[in-house]
Design an enzyme around this catalytic site. Sequence first.
Site, PDB file in Angstrom:
ATOM      1  CB  CYS A   1     -16.827   7.571   4.038  1.00  0.00           C
ATOM      2  SG  CYS A   1     -18.287   6.912   3.193  1.00  0.00           S
TER       3      CYS A   1
ATOM      4  CD  GLU B   1      -9.665  -2.824   4.562  1.00  0.00           C
ATOM      5  OE1 GLU B   1      -9.393  -3.096   5.746  1.00  0.00           O
ATOM      6  OE2 GLU B   1     -10.575  -3.370   3.943  1.00  0.00           O
TER       7      GLU B   1
ATOM      8  N   GLY C   1       0.957 -18.494 -20.807  1.00  0.00           N
ATOM      9  CA  GLY C   1       1.505 -17.887 -22.012  1.00  0.00           C
ATOM     10  C   GLY C   1       0.530 -16.910 -22.641  1.00  0.00           C
TER      11      GLY C   1
ATOM     12  NE  ARG D   1      -3.570  -2.352   8.482  1.00  0.00           N
ATOM     13  CZ  ARG D   1      -3.029  -1.389   9.193  1.00  0.00           C
ATOM     14  NH1 ARG D   1      -2.502  -1.654  10.380  1.00  0.00           N
ATOM     15  NH2 ARG D   1      -3.006  -0.152   8.744  1.00  0.00           N
TER      16      ARG D   1
END
Length: 405
Positions: free
Chosen positions: A128, A389, A365, A268
């Site tokens: 968090c 991130e 398509g 990352r």
Amino acid sequence: MAEFTLELNDDQKQVRDWLHGFAADVMRPAAAEWDEREETPWPIIQEAAKLGIYSLDFYAQQFFDPTGLGVPMTMEELFWGDAGIALSIVGTGLAAVGVLANGTEEQIGTWVPQMYGDANDVKVAAFCSSEPDAGSDVAAMRTRAVYDEAKDEWVLNGTKTWATNGGIANVHVVVAVVDAELGSRGHASFIVPPNTPGLSQGQKFQKHGIRASHTAEVVLEDVRVPGHCLLGGREKLDERLARAREKAKAGGGERVKNAAMATFEASRPAVGAMAVGTARAAYEVALDYAKTRVQFGRPIIENQGVAFQLADMRTQIDAARLLVWRASWMATAGKPFTSAEGSMSKLYASEVAKQVTGQAIQILGGNGYTREYPVERMHRDAAIYTIFEGTSEIQRMVISRALAK
């Protein structure tokens, strides 16, 4: 330290094929259902735990792979299966990385196993950091942690947002401000143990993509955690804050990493690998379709306009994977990201995922625009990679700052 190689060894290939089988046989058949339900796919996480895929031991093995390729290989295969379900399976890893990046050995040994539970009692964890007014601007964070010396407890108050597994997690890792005058240098990370009073789930978000992954607000109201839940410990925090204050008095000085950024920097390349997996999945659907779809008397892959798109898609995917593997190897080898190579890998792979999944829809398509084919879902899922991130804009800022040094 193992020498860098572009060839996976036999053990890695075996793990890759095992993961690919799980992704193809378990994740893909359920992907559309859980995307529609927008719920955490607990049965699939449970199955992954029974097989040993969702476990601390498995991720530790990949994390400590001496080539550095264990984690990106794992992420690519799982996200090739389905991004939403995969994020539900690997989302706990971000909280685990938060502890590994900032915690003591004792804290790592105590809390990381509790994040996963076991095959008979599966748990998840949440990291968090973001807040309603503090996403990319971590210095604007308002969640406060105040030390109650008499009870040796930290009291946390604030609201976190965009938390994967937020509110349903067994363990929450919360980044909070301990010294507001130091800006982002005055942050620290805290473990909030299971069933701690004052922590609750706020709004659960209904998202454009990765809908099988639970994303919600986490509300902290006078949440009290023991002193030992401060990641890294009080002594280490006091030393870091003292250095930051000295540098502030001296006119700022060099940049100091904060708790959230240390976690994101480590993760990352893994996010880049997630993007590669989603892009590869969409490319393969488009390639198969182009080989079998007949228009004007021949498969559409024989039309140069389609064939060239596929050639570009494959080239971009392979280039993205190489950037991810380079950054992952560098991190394992202890080589510094002097040119922000981690951000490079995340930036390029995430942009490629958006582009390739969009091109896949174009090649299919009208069929690509329907939910009868998975590329529509893959395109929605891919949008998150350029956002979470660290947005693409933030990655470019990190890279440019590294180049300017």
